[in-house]
Enzyme design. Structure first.
Site, PDB file in Angstrom:
ATOM      1  N   CYS B  86      -7.464  -5.494   1.277  1.00  0.00           N
ATOM      2  CA  CYS B  86      -6.814  -6.409   0.322  1.00  0.00           C
ATOM      3  C   CYS B  86      -5.636  -7.494   0.721  1.00  0.00           C
ATOM      4  CB  CYS B  86      -6.303  -5.409  -0.842  1.00  0.00           C
ATOM      5  SG  CYS B  86      -6.167  -6.364  -2.551  1.00  0.00           S
ATOM      6  N   HIS B 203     -10.598  -1.260  -1.697  1.00  0.00           N
ATOM      7  CA  HIS B 203      -9.372  -0.198  -1.213  1.00  0.00           C
ATOM      8  C   HIS B 203     -10.124   1.364  -1.055  1.00  0.00           C
ATOM      9  CE1 HIS B 203      -5.844  -2.566  -2.409  1.00  0.00           C
ATOM     10  NE2 HIS B 203      -6.543  -2.944  -3.342  1.00  0.00           N
ATOM     11  N   GLU B 205      -8.795   3.727   0.608  1.00  0.00           N
ATOM     12  CA  GLU B 205      -7.803   4.733   0.256  1.00  0.00           C
ATOM     13  C   GLU B 205      -7.580   5.226  -1.383  1.00  0.00           C
ATOM     14  OE1 GLU B 205      -7.172   1.587   0.718  1.00  0.00           O
ATOM     15  OE2 GLU B 205      -5.257   1.022  -0.674  1.00  0.00           O
TER      16      GLU B 205
END
Lengths: 81, 230
Positions: B86, B203, B205
């Protein structure tokens, strides 16, 4: 010396903000507005008096940080009092 | 595996990335402050998401001119691996480590939702090599400037060099908004010339636990770790 840097998007780069403004202007009755492109203005104050040196410095600043030359064009002007 | 997560003023996904890597490797990545010139030898450096320096001037522009970038460039020239997620992707682009540009989302909206990514056929790299070409991963995005733009000659070069790593893909033929930002050719992530640097808008994560709604991010990151440690 005051310097004005005008940063604009290169032709062919999508400007969604410009398009949104254009559509709003058209809706307000400005039908003849066929395109809007947005940009930004950066005003620099340089403690230097030599015009050539000031322009050289400003150009360097544009290339190093102020402008993303992949998508943006720039124009440097000295602001005269 | 020795890894590090870079932290700038305004980074906000650093903690999540640290949690994800620790969950996979059992080791806590080191935190690298943006002012650092010297960073130890690491197997992986992650530049996490966030709004570094308030996204002022252009997203990632100010972060890309921080001292730590010199260290990251040195790490890359030694053949090191870097993942930018990002805002991390935006920083890699602003630092000219990856080519092209990330501009405003086509619909001018901050988009925060799950996307489906397709693994592309690309050069050998430590991020996707363990996954199948055409494999789909459900990983969320959250950004305002993720619309990947590349001039035609660059796009041609990226294709020829096999550097387009991830694309947004339709889940069914009727799906219209599968691409969250209007990126050129639905590009979600690209690789460096040597394949060791990946920048991606989604993302991973944020998809490492069933409570996140999916674990494809964990699968992706686990694969990265396995590829890196061999």
């Amino acid at each position: 010396m005051k310097i004005i840097v005008n940063v604009s998007l290169k032709e062919g780069v999508l400007d969604p903000e410009g398009q949104a403004i254009k559509s709003s202007l058209n809706n307000l009755g400005f039908e003849h507005c066929s395109d809007v492109r947005t940009g930004k203005q950066i005003i620099l104050n340089l403690d230097q008096n030599c015009e050539t040196e000031v322009l050289k410095q400003a150009k360097k600043m544009c290339e190093v940080l102020l402008v993303n030359t992949v998508i943006e064009n720039y124009e440097i002007n000295i602001l005269k009092d | 595996m020795r890894s590090g997560v870079v932290i700038f003023p305004g980074s906000n996904c650093d903690r999540d990335m640290i949690v994800a890597i620790r969950k996979i490797t059992g080791k806590t990545p080191i935190k690298i402050w943006y002012k650092e010139y010297d960073i130890p030898n690491l197997d992986l450096i992650v530049i996490p998401g966030g709004f570094t320096f308030g996204d002022y001037l252009r997203c990632g522009a100010l972060a890309a001119r921080s001292p730590v970038i010199t260290s990251i460039k040195n790490h890359i020239s030694r053949g090191g691996t870097v993942l930018g997620v990002c805002n991390g992707f935006q920083i890699l682009i602003e630092a000219k480590i990856l080519p092209g540009s990330l501009i405003r989302n086509k619909k001018l909206l901050f988009t925060c939702r799950e996307t489906t990514l397709e693994v592309q056929s690309c050069i050998e790299n430590p991020f996707l090599s363990g996954l199948k070409i055409g494999e789909c991963l459900k990983i969320p995005v959250a950004h305002n400037e993720g619309n990947y733009f590349a001039p035609e000659d660059l796009l041609k070069q990226l294709k020829e060099e096999g550097r387009i790593a991830l694309k947004y893909i339709k889940q069914n033929v009727n799906e219209k908004n599968y691409n969250p930002n209007g990126s050129t050719e639905d590009i979600a992530g690209i690789l460096s010339k040597n394949g060791k640097v990946l920048g991606m808008m989604p993302h991973p994560e944020r998809a490492i636990n069933c409570l996140h709604g999916g674990t494809d991010g964990l699968k992706f990151l686990t694969n990265c770790v396995e590829q890196i440690i061999g």
